[in-house]
Write an enzyme that holds these catalytic residues in place. Structure first.
Site, PDB file in Angstrom:
ATOM      1  N   CYS A  42       0.841  -1.188   0.000  1.00  0.00           N
ATOM      2  CA  CYS A  42       0.000   0.000   0.000  1.00  0.00           C
ATOM      3  C   CYS A  42       0.884   1.249   0.000  1.00  0.00           C
ATOM      4  CB  CYS A  42      -0.901  -0.002   1.224  1.00  0.00           C
ATOM      5  SG  CYS A  42      -2.045   1.409   1.309  1.00  0.00           S
ATOM      6  N   ASP A  44       0.465   3.786   1.747  1.00  0.00           N
ATOM      7  CA  ASP A  44       0.393   4.427   3.058  1.00  0.00           C
ATOM      8  C   ASP A  44       1.792   4.764   3.578  1.00  0.00           C
ATOM      9  OD1 ASP A  44       0.152   4.651   6.052  1.00  0.00           O
ATOM     10  OD2 ASP A  44      -1.955   4.288   5.576  1.00  0.00           O
ATOM     11  N   ARG A  46       2.857   5.107   6.470  1.00  0.00           N
ATOM     12  CA  ARG A  46       3.232   4.455   7.723  1.00  0.00           C
ATOM     13  C   ARG A  46       3.813   3.061   7.515  1.00  0.00           C
ATOM     14  NH1 ARG A  46      -2.593   4.788  10.315  1.00  0.00           N
ATOM     15  NH2 ARG A  46      -3.006   4.133   8.149  1.00  0.00           N
TER      16      ARG A  46
END
Length: 256
Positions: A42, A44, A46
């Site tokens: 992903c 993302d 994080r």
């Protein structure tokens, strides 16, 4: 600009620390790359791929997008996959989702987010195909986590359908397919599926039941055979329907 300058400063410090420990660190990696893994994850922020896997530059070939999707019509993903399998000869392809995925959360709801709504269609299919199981999960967070896991399984299933992986398996070259989920609360990777290396294993994945629900689309009513992984039968069926629609009916033949 302050945040941007911080990135440049951090880069300088990182490069200096690498060459301090090994003066040839970058030179040894400059001539070629020989990664063992293709990591599909992903976008993302994080979930930094090298950090969470503990890999060095040159060990991990990376493709990232919203909700870690593998869509056969996505030329970007398919180009990465083909280059990784056929040119770099990677031994492992890893799909990595993560708990708390915003893309998965958006696909579970009814709110519109614009262009990304089209992209998230495959995740909504995962929710729809597994609705019976998901409705039995009363806790909202647990249900969210479960969709993240099911989405990873579905994307591995998509990988097994691609001509790139199918051809590699037919030639005896075996990129092993794996599915992981990263826990953003603990920093740990959870194994969802591992070691898928042939058509038989792909068939088992298609039939696999986690809490009673198979990965992939449910079988058509009245048919007990597993889903078709290669696209030949599906393509033939579509072609036959098109031919029937194009063929003149008996009534029209009588008028000619």
């Amino acid at each position: 600009m302050e945040n941007f300058r911080r990135i440049i400063q951090n880069n300088r410090a990182w490069a200096a620390s690498m060459t301090h420990d090994d003066p040839e660190y970058f030179e040894k990696r400059a001539t070629k790359q020989e990664p063992h893994f293709l990591y599909i994850g992903c976008a993302d922020s994080r979930v930094p791929s090298n950090q969470v896997t503990g890999t060095e530059p040159g060990e991990l070939f990376v493709h990232r997008n919203v909700a870690n999707l593998v869509i056969p019509s996505d030329l970007n993903a398919m180009s990465v996959l083909q280059y990784a399998v056929e040119v770099l000869d990677v031994k492992h392809v890893i799909v990595t989702g993560h708990y708390g995925c915003g893309g998965v959360k958006a696909a579970m709801g009814n709110q519109s987010y614009g262009l990304v709504d089209h992209w998230l269609g495959p995740v909504r299919n995962v929710v729809r195909w597994n609705r019976a199981e998901l409705e039995r999960i009363e806790d909202e967070q647990a249900r969210f986590d479960r969709v993240v896991e099911l989405n990873v399984l579905e994307q591995i299933y998509h990988l097994t359908e691609t001509p790139i992986v199918q051809n590699a398996w037919a030639k005896g070259k075996r990129p092993l397919l794996h599915g992981l989920v990263y826990d953003i609360h603990s920093g740990l990777l959870r194994e969802i599926a591992t070691g898928i290396d042939c058509q038989e294993a792909a068939d088992r994945l298609a039939e696999r039941r986690l809490s009673g629900v198979p990965a992939g689309p449910p079988p058509i009513a009245g048919h007990m055979t597993p889903p078709v992984l290669a696209g030949d039968e599906l393509a033939d069926a579509i072609a036959q329907r098109v031919l029937r629609q194009l063929s003149p009916s008996p009534a029209s033949n009588g008028k000619r």
